[in-house]
Design an enzyme around this catalytic site. Structure first.
Site, PDB file in Angstrom:
ATOM      1  N   GLU A  28       1.561  -0.407  -5.090  1.00 41.00           N
ATOM      2  CA  GLU A  28       0.397   0.341  -5.192  1.00 41.00           C
ATOM      3  C   GLU A  28       0.817   1.809  -5.186  1.00 41.00           C
ATOM      4  O   GLU A  28       0.317   2.618  -4.242  1.00 41.00           O
ATOM      5  CB  GLU A  28      -0.728  -0.019  -4.319  1.00 41.00           C
ATOM      6  N   ASP A  72       0.849  -1.218   0.201  1.00 38.65           N
ATOM      7  CA  ASP A  72       0.013   0.068   0.061  1.00 38.65           C
ATOM      8  C   ASP A  72       0.911   1.278  -0.079  1.00 38.65           C
ATOM      9  O   ASP A  72       1.774   1.348   0.868  1.00 38.65           O
ATOM     10  CB  ASP A  72      -0.869   0.039   1.508  1.00 38.65           C
TER      11      ASP A  72
HETATM   12  O1  LIG Z   1      -3.639   6.379  -0.687  1.00 34.80           O
HETATM   13  P1  LIG Z   1      -4.301   5.408  -1.926  1.00 34.80           P
HETATM   14  O2  LIG Z   1      -5.074   5.891  -2.984  1.00 34.80           O
HETATM   15  O3  LIG Z   1      -2.836   4.655  -2.356  1.00 34.80           O
HETATM   16  O4  LIG Z   1      -4.807   4.137  -1.204  1.00 34.80           O
HETATM   17  C1  LIG Z   1      -4.531   3.184  -0.300  1.00 34.80           C
HETATM   18  O5  LIG Z   1      -3.881   3.567   1.028  1.00 34.80           O
HETATM   19  C2  LIG Z   1      -5.034   4.362   1.785  1.00 34.80           C
HETATM   20  C3  LIG Z   1      -4.612   4.348   3.055  1.00 34.80           C
HETATM   21  O6  LIG Z   1      -3.919   3.167   3.642  1.00 34.80           O
HETATM   22  C4  LIG Z   1      -6.302   3.072   1.753  1.00 34.80           C
HETATM   23  O7  LIG Z   1      -7.488   3.997   2.359  1.00 34.80           O
HETATM   24  C5  LIG Z   1      -8.482   3.175   3.096  1.00 34.80           C
HETATM   25  O8  LIG Z   1      -7.935   3.010   4.485  1.00 34.80           O
HETATM   26  C6  LIG Z   1      -7.576   4.499   5.032  1.00 34.80           C
HETATM   27  C7  LIG Z   1      -7.278   3.723   6.638  1.00 34.80           C
HETATM   28  O9  LIG Z   1      -8.005   2.984   7.170  1.00 34.80           O
HETATM   29  C8  LIG Z   1      -8.980   4.965   5.231  1.00 34.80           C
HETATM   30  O10 LIG Z   1      -8.774   6.196   6.179  1.00 34.80           O
HETATM   31  C9  LIG Z   1      -9.321   5.496   3.947  1.00 34.80           C
HETATM   32  O11 LIG Z   1     -10.655   6.033   4.095  1.00 34.80           O
HETATM   33  C10 LIG Z   1      -9.706   4.135   2.993  1.00 34.80           C
HETATM   34  O12 LIG Z   1      -9.964   4.378   1.939  1.00 34.80           O
HETATM   35  C11 LIG Z   1      -6.897   2.879   0.523  1.00 34.80           C
HETATM   36  O13 LIG Z   1      -7.779   1.917   0.326  1.00 34.80           O
HETATM   37  C12 LIG Z   1      -5.617   1.900  -0.152  1.00 34.80           C
HETATM   38  O14 LIG Z   1      -5.985   1.434  -1.291  1.00 34.80           O
END
Ligand SMILES: O=P(O)(O)O[C@H]1O[C@H](CO)[C@@H](O[C@H]2O[C@H](CO)[C@@H](O)[C@H](O)[C@H]2O)[C@H](O)[C@H]1O
Length: 666
Positions: free
Chosen positions: A416, A387
């Site tokens: 990612e 991530d």
């Molecule tokens: O930041 P990205 O677009 O690369 O997304 C990735 O990382 C995010 C943070 O880990 C993640 O976001 C999800 O988890 C968060 C923490 O629990 C939460 O606050 C966000 O609302 C939620 O969308 C995302 O899913 C991941 O792919």
């Protein structure tokens, strides 16, 4: 000002042979080139020297840490370019280099042949030849030296014409080869080569949230529920089953449905908010099951031909045990609070980031994170989707991935990182095996063509493996929000045929696309709640996905993004491309070709003229070629280069054909 006089002895030790422009290399050898086991790697270099001597060159390679080099002779191409191919036999880090030398006896043979053909007196040349053989014998291993001495003795006794025949004979040539004489031997720098298992470059991924697998919206799903689902996923033709984080979820600042900040008592929270009193990154969310249940799932997946991929998300819920145990791994504000994480404009109020250079972070945090990956690898998980790697320290990734791969050379890391291209490419250079891409946002003919051309013909081709996800829990593409079923078929056809790596987040197969108004997010996103679906829903595209995955498996040309060729179809909405499969004899002959037409307009029937790439098979414009329609299963013959294609988005907005030279059809 005078320069120190050049030391002639030192200067004479410098390479007399130039080896330049070795390819493939990444940043001059700073990073390894990537390949997969069993796939031939073609090495080229400019090799030349002063004078007219005959040169020889070899590519040499070996697994890192091994002493002996394996060798493959390089063939000379026009303009001092040389080429050879070799196929690594093991996974893991390798190195390769180019070696070149003056072929003294080859030069002698060439010149003697020319002079004899010109009718010149070559008596003196035969004396020179014998002296050269003596020189070669003087440094040869014992057995080869003995063979050469016998040849020299016998040849010296002959008349000129018989001497010429003896000096040019295959026996003399073989004896010289055995002597291993290599004048002015020069070796290039050694370049790194990362040899991965095949799945690093060719795999079909399916993503689901285990907690949604109970079939009952009021019951949290478990690993045992996922086991029940495995045959269905296998039957669609997927090989990798990927889960967002499966660890304990924090309660502090927990997110509610639709990313709200006011969760109810029963809301499950985002699985990316890792860590609670139940544990952190090496623990399992208690409601999903125990370690025993997880092990059973890993084993059952393997029985179904699937491997499990886990999310490695380096971040912590404020409830993660690390905050108390290792406060020096985090950045604290003067008032004792911490900044929540962000990926602007997205706000992640339920997590905090670690500080890679915090007071106690090196080596403590780095080692702890590495050990998290090693722990899951020891549980049989070898594939990790990481991530947000672009917000973490570059040196950490290079170190951590190498450490893991030393123990588990079969480990695969998917980056990612939806960020600037150079950052995405750097992560791949640092060791990521695969990378998310901009595919999700490339919808038009010109932009898809341009993107694939960049990925397949410029520097990234040697180190960046694009993973084409059609959707993710974070990306409900605008195109799919309005395209209807045809749009899902279009995107599935593109992803499965353009890249060796493709993936879908569940819901895609039933054409799910309800958005949060005005956003690229799903309404009632599974990131914040349990979602139960009806997989048999009318209009689902499971049969088409199944067929596409089968076509991928059966056609090696589809096992990589490399090799795609775009052809002329005279309609701005029809993308038309082919992927050839070459004969294994190295002749460059095309055995067959997968040809794909995609109508990018989900609403309009297209009838468009196009060119059959007969020339690729060495056929004239009026030639004929055998076609197998791989989606429908029928066969026919196309005669002549100019043809018309019909694409109806209400039926199937794409065609996937296999073209075979008629002479190759039984
Ligand atoms: O930041 P990205 O677009 O690369 O997304 C990735 O990382 C995010 C943070 O880990 C993640 O976001 C999800 O988890 C968060 C923490 O629990 C939460 O606050 C966000 O609302 C939620 O969308 C995302 O899913 C991941 O792919």
């Amino acid at each position: 000002m005078t320069d120190a006089p050049l030391d002639a002895i030192e200067a004479a030790r410098r390479p007399r042979i130039a080896i330049e422009a070795v390819s493939p290399t990444v940043d001059g050898g700073r990073f390894p080139v990537k390949t997969v086991i069993g796939r031939a790697i073609v090495v080229e270099a400019d090799v030349f020297a002063d004078g007219h001597e005959v040169l020889r060159a070899e590519v040499v390679w070996r697994p890192r840490g091994e002493g002996d080099w394996r060798r493959a002779p390089m063939a000379e191409l026009p303009n001092d370019r040389w080429r050879a191919a070799f196929t690594p036999e093991a996974i893991g880090r390798h190195e390769f280099a180019v070696e070149a030398w003056w072929d003294d006896f080859g030069t002698f043979r060439r010149d003697l042949t020319k002079k004899r053909e010109a009718g010149l007196d070559v008596a003196l040349e035969t004396d020179e030849g014998l002296i050269l053989l003596e020189e070669i014998a003087s440094t040869a291993p014992q057995q080869a030296a003995k063979a050469l001495a016998d040849i020299i003795l016998a040849t010296r006794a002959l008349g000129v014409s018989d001497r010429v025949a003896a000096l040019l004979s295959p026996e003399t040539h073989a004896a010289v080869e055995a002597a291993g004489h290599r004048a002015f031997l020069t070796r290039s720098a050694a370049y790194g080569l990362e040899v991965d298992r095949v799945q690093a470059a060719f795999a079909s991924w399916y993503e689901l949230f285990p907690r949604s697998e109970s079939g009952d919206p009021t019951r949290h799903g478990t690993f045992r529920d996922v086991i029940r689902r495995l045959p269905q996923i296998r039957d669609m033709g997927f090989d990798v089953l990927y889960f967002p984080p499966i660890h304990p979820i924090g309660k502090t600042n927990r997110k509610g449905p639709n990313n709200t900040l006011t969760p109810g008592p029963n809301d499950v929270g985002s699985p990316y908010a890792i860590g609670s009193p139940d544990g952190g990154h090496d623990a399992l969310h208690p409601e999903l099951g125990s370690l025993e249940d997880f092990r059973a799932l890993v084993a059952a997946a393997a029985d179904n031909g699937l491997e499990i991929a886990l999310d490695f998300a380096i971040q912590c819920s404020p409830d993660h045990p690390w905050l108390k145990e290792n406060p020096g791994w985090f950045k604290w504000r003067p008032d004792g609070s911490m900044k929540y994480a962000e990926n602007p404009p997205k706000k992640y109020q339920d997590i905090v980031n670690v500080d890679f250079y915090g007071p106690d972070a090196v080596p403590g945090l780095w080692v702890a994170l590495r050990d998290v990956v090693l722990f899951w690898a020891s549980e049989g998980v070898k594939t990790f989707r990481v991530d947000n790697p672009h917000t973490k320290a570059f040196p950490f990734w290079e170190w951590m991935i190498e450490e893991v791969k030393l123990e588990h050379p079969d480990a695969i890391f998917l980056s990612e990182a939806f960020t600037r291209p150079k950052v995405m490419y750097r992560l791949a250079k640092l060791g990521y095996s695969q990378s998310y891409t901009y595919f999700t946002w490339r919808n038009h003919k010109a932009e898809i063509t341009e993107y694939l051309t960049e990925l397949t013909t410029t520097a990234p081709k040697d180190f960046f493996r694009p993973h084409f996800f059609v959707n993710t829990p974070d990306i409900n593409p605008y195109f799919l929000q309005t395209s209807g079923r045809a749009g899902f078929l279009i995107r599935a056809a593109l992803a499965t045929t353009l890249s060796g790596l493709w993936g879908m987040y569940n819901g895609f197969e039933i054409c799910e696309s309800a958005p949060l108004p005005g956003k690229e997010e799903y309404l009632d996103s599974e990131k914040y709640e349990i979602r139960i679906r009806n997989w048999a829903q009318a209009g689902n595209i499971i049969p088409e996905i199944t067929r596409l995955n089968r076509i991928r498996k059966e056609n090696p040309a589809l096992h990589s993004h490399l090799g795609v060729r775009f052809y002329n179809c005279f309609d701005d909405h029809v993308l038309y491309y082919g992927k050839p499969r070459f004969a294994e004899d190295g002749s460059g002959r095309i055995e067959d070709m997968v040809l794909v037409f995609v109508n990018l307009d989900p609403f309009t029937v297209k009838n468009a003229p196009y060119e059959v790439p007969l020339w690729e098979f060495g056929l004239p414009d009026h030639g004929a070629i055998a076609v197998e329609d791989l989606m429908r299963g029928n066969r026919f013959t196309l005669t002549g280069k100019e043809q018309w294609i019909h694409l109806n988005p209400n039926e199937l907005p794409f065609h996937v054909w296999r073209l075979t030279n008629l002479s190759g059809v039984a």
